[in-house]
Design an enzyme around this catalytic site. Structure first.
Site, PDB file in Angstrom:
ATOM      1  N   ASP A  16       0.821  -1.088   0.106  1.00  0.00           N
ATOM      2  CA  ASP A  16      -0.036   0.096  -0.181  1.00  0.00           C
ATOM      3  C   ASP A  16       0.992   1.426  -0.083  1.00  0.00           C
ATOM      4  O   ASP A  16       1.707   1.470   0.611  1.00  0.00           O
ATOM      5  CB  ASP A  16      -0.771  -0.136   1.464  1.00  0.00           C
ATOM      6  CG  ASP A  16      -2.009   0.719   1.253  1.00  0.00           C
ATOM      7  OD1 ASP A  16      -2.446   1.440   0.099  1.00  0.00           O
ATOM      8  OD2 ASP A  16      -2.606   1.236   2.132  1.00  0.00           O
ATOM      9  N   ASN A  64     -10.716  -3.024  -6.706  1.00  0.00           N
ATOM     10  CA  ASN A  64      -9.539  -2.184  -7.283  1.00  0.00           C
ATOM     11  C   ASN A  64     -10.241  -1.901  -8.742  1.00  0.00           C
ATOM     12  O   ASN A  64      -9.917  -0.908  -9.396  1.00  0.00           O
ATOM     13  CB  ASN A  64      -8.444  -2.588  -7.657  1.00  0.00           C
ATOM     14  CG  ASN A  64      -7.457  -2.547  -6.300  1.00  0.00           C
ATOM     15  OD1 ASN A  64      -6.457  -3.367  -6.156  1.00  0.00           O
ATOM     16  ND2 ASN A  64      -7.869  -1.869  -5.308  1.00  0.00           N
TER      17      ASN A  64
END
Length: 227
Positions: A16, A64
């Site tokens: 991340d 996503n």
């Protein structure tokens, strides 16, 4: 297991911070993703110097797809380039590729590239598992449905049908960028895994950071619900 004895065979990472890395430098998000791929490359090369038998990376979640279309396209193109450029190195370094998630729902050319990569690396002794179009809740639901077709739905039956079934049990999960959540990643597998959260943004995460995490893991006492 007593303090100082724990060895992490299977480590998973929620990678991340690519976007925040780029934003801090006033660069396009695509540059952050590119630097994130470079971080992956360096980490995979360092595996031979660690206890890790399997490294699992959260590359693209089923959620996503909600991102802007141009960002998704950039991610898919980087995936294509990564597979083509790094496959020979995987083979040379005895690394086997394993894919988690509904990866067959990706673009046909990517599916073909992944199939070829899975075939050509199948004899590797160290595993790089990549989660693509992956969501843990969906994985558990699929596994439970398959278990039900065979008979009783038990933890063992579900585990046999998880995407991670061929892999060692998860020992350690790391998340970068300062976020402290699992984001629908390896929920079942994390039942007794150790967890570490670091403020380091993914493009800045190095093999040295991984080594520090393994050292910290070795100092922890794993009780698996016991005393």
């Amino acid at each position: 297991m007593a303090d100082g004895d724990a060895v992490a065979r299977h480590v998973a990472i929620i990678m991340d911070g690519n976007g925040r890395w780029a934003k801090k430098r006033h660069l396009p998000r695509a540059v952050g993703h590119q630097r994130g791929v470079e971080a992956v490359r360096k980490l995979v090369r360092s595996l031979k110097d660690t206890s890790i038998e399997c490294l699992t990376l959260y590359a693209f979640s089923s959620e996503n797809w909600k991102r802007p279309e141009d960002e998704v396209d950039d991610l898919m193109n980087m995936m294509r380039k990564f597979i083509k450029s790094d496959l020979p190195e995987f083979i040379a370094n005895d690394v086997k590729l394993h894919i988690l998630g509904d990866w067959r729902g990706l673009a046909p050319d990517i599916v073909q590239l992944l199939n070829e990569a899975l075939d050509s690396t199948s004899n590797g002794r160290r595993t790089l598992a990549v989660a693509l179009n992956y969501g843990s809740q969906q994985e558990i639901a699929r596994a439970a449905a398959l278990a039900a077709k065979e008979g009783a739905i038990t933890p063992d039956a579900i585990e046999r049908h998880l995407d991670t079934a061929p892999l060692p049990p998860l020992d350690l999960l790391i998340r970068t960028s300062g976020e402290v959540r699992l984001s629908n990643f390896l929920l079942w597998q994390c039942a007794y895994a150790e967890m570490m959260f670091t403020d380091v943004l993914w493009p800045d995460f190095t093999p040295e950071h991984l080594s520090q995490a393994l050292d910290e893991f070795a100092r922890r006492e794993r009780r698996y619900g016991g005393r």
